[in-house]
Design a protein around this motif. Sequence first.
Motif, PDB file in Angstrom:
ATOM      1  N   MET A  81       1.020  -1.184  -0.088  1.00  0.00           N
ATOM      2  CA  MET A  81      -0.088  -0.249   0.139  1.00  0.00           C
ATOM      3  C   MET A  81       0.891   1.457  -0.230  1.00  0.00           C
ATOM      4  O   MET A  81       0.326   2.330  -0.658  1.00  0.00           O
ATOM      5  CB  MET A  81      -0.724   0.066   1.292  1.00  0.00           C
ATOM      6  N   ALA A 121       2.412   1.735  -3.094  1.00  0.00           N
ATOM      7  CA  ALA A 121       0.805   2.565  -4.153  1.00  0.00           C
ATOM      8  C   ALA A 121       0.691   3.950  -3.805  1.00  0.00           C
ATOM      9  O   ALA A 121      -0.018   4.282  -4.043  1.00  0.00           O
ATOM     10  CB  ALA A 121       0.371   1.131  -4.540  1.00  0.00           C
ATOM     11  N   SER A 122       1.348   4.671  -2.608  1.00  0.00           N
ATOM     12  CA  SER A 122       1.120   5.523  -2.842  1.00  0.00           C
ATOM     13  C   SER A 122       0.180   5.751  -1.598  1.00  0.00           C
ATOM     14  O   SER A 122      -0.434   7.617  -2.070  1.00  0.00           O
ATOM     15  CB  SER A 122       1.678   6.529  -3.154  1.00  0.00           C
ATOM     16  N   ASN A 123      -0.790   4.516  -0.887  1.00  0.00           N
ATOM     17  CA  ASN A 123      -1.484   4.751  -0.953  1.00  0.00           C
ATOM     18  C   ASN A 123      -1.370   4.950   1.260  1.00  0.00           C
ATOM     19  O   ASN A 123      -1.672   3.698   1.634  1.00  0.00           O
ATOM     20  CB  ASN A 123      -2.214   3.785  -0.799  1.00  0.00           C
ATOM     21  N   SER A 124      -1.282   5.827   1.455  1.00  0.00           N
ATOM     22  CA  SER A 124      -0.764   5.903   3.022  1.00  0.00           C
ATOM     23  C   SER A 124      -1.552   5.533   3.908  1.00  0.00           C
ATOM     24  O   SER A 124      -1.124   4.686   5.077  1.00  0.00           O
ATOM     25  CB  SER A 124      -0.158   7.806   3.695  1.00  0.00           C
ATOM     26  N   GLY A 125      -2.639   5.981   3.413  1.00  0.00           N
ATOM     27  CA  GLY A 125      -4.220   6.132   4.494  1.00  0.00           C
ATOM     28  C   GLY A 125      -3.861   4.333   4.500  1.00  0.00           C
ATOM     29  O   GLY A 125      -4.068   3.725   6.042  1.00  0.00           O
ATOM     30  N   GLY A 126      -4.037   3.312   3.995  1.00  0.00           N
ATOM     31  CA  GLY A 126      -3.707   1.904   3.525  1.00  0.00           C
ATOM     32  C   GLY A 126      -3.132   1.282   4.196  1.00  0.00           C
ATOM     33  O   GLY A 126      -2.812   0.781   4.849  1.00  0.00           O
ATOM     34  N   THR A 161      -3.481   1.704   7.953  1.00  0.00           N
ATOM     35  CA  THR A 161      -4.416   0.689   8.266  1.00  0.00           C
ATOM     36  C   THR A 161      -3.797  -0.481   8.214  1.00  0.00           C
ATOM     37  O   THR A 161      -3.813  -0.748   9.381  1.00  0.00           O
ATOM     38  CB  THR A 161      -5.865   0.851   7.486  1.00  0.00           C
TER      39      THR A 161
END
Length: 180
Positions: free
Chosen positions: A59, A62-67, A70
Motif C-alpha cells: 500500500m 502504491a502511495s496509499n498512506s492511509g491503507g 491501517t
Amino acid sequence: MSHHSSLTAVSDAPQTDDRAPRPLPDRWTRPYRLGPWRVAVAALALMLASYLMIAALLMAAASNSGGAMTWLVLAVVVIAASLRLLRMGVWVSGKGLRQTGFFFTVTVPWRQVVAVRTAQQPVKVLGLPRTVQGQALLITRRGGEQLRPLLTDHNADFLGRVESFDVAADAIEAWATEPR
C-alpha cells in the motif's frame, strides 16, 4: 552476597532429581513449558502479521498512506496479541504467584495464598465456551476468594498432556508450601 555469586551457588548445588535448578527467588518464572496449542496459535498469528506488514508495504509503494497505516496498525495489534498469548499462564517467584490472562493479571503475595490444589470440575477446552470434565489448579486467597482456574488439563498448555499438567500443578503447590 552478590547477584553473580548466588547464580554460582545455585548452579553448583548437587541435583537430586532431573528438574532444572530453582530460579532466583526474586525472578518471575513459569514452572512449566508452553504447550503446543499455544505456540501454534501464536506462530500462526505472527505469520498473519507478516502478511499484514507486506500488505502495508504494498500500500505504501502504491502511495496509499492511509491503507498502509491501517494494515501496519493491524499487524502491530496482531503481534501484541500474540505476545500476550505467550505470556498467559501462572508465574511464580519468591514474592508470590502471578496469574496472567489475556486481559488481566493478578499478583498474590505468598502470605495471601491459603491453598493451592487440583480438583475435578468442568473446565473449558482451549478457553472456548465448551466445557468438559477435567482437572483445574485452584488457588484460594486469604478471605476465601478463588482465582480463575487458568491452569487446567484442557487449556492451550496441557491439552493432551495430562502428565505435564500434573507436574506443573505439583511444582506450583511446592512453591506455595515452601517456607519463606
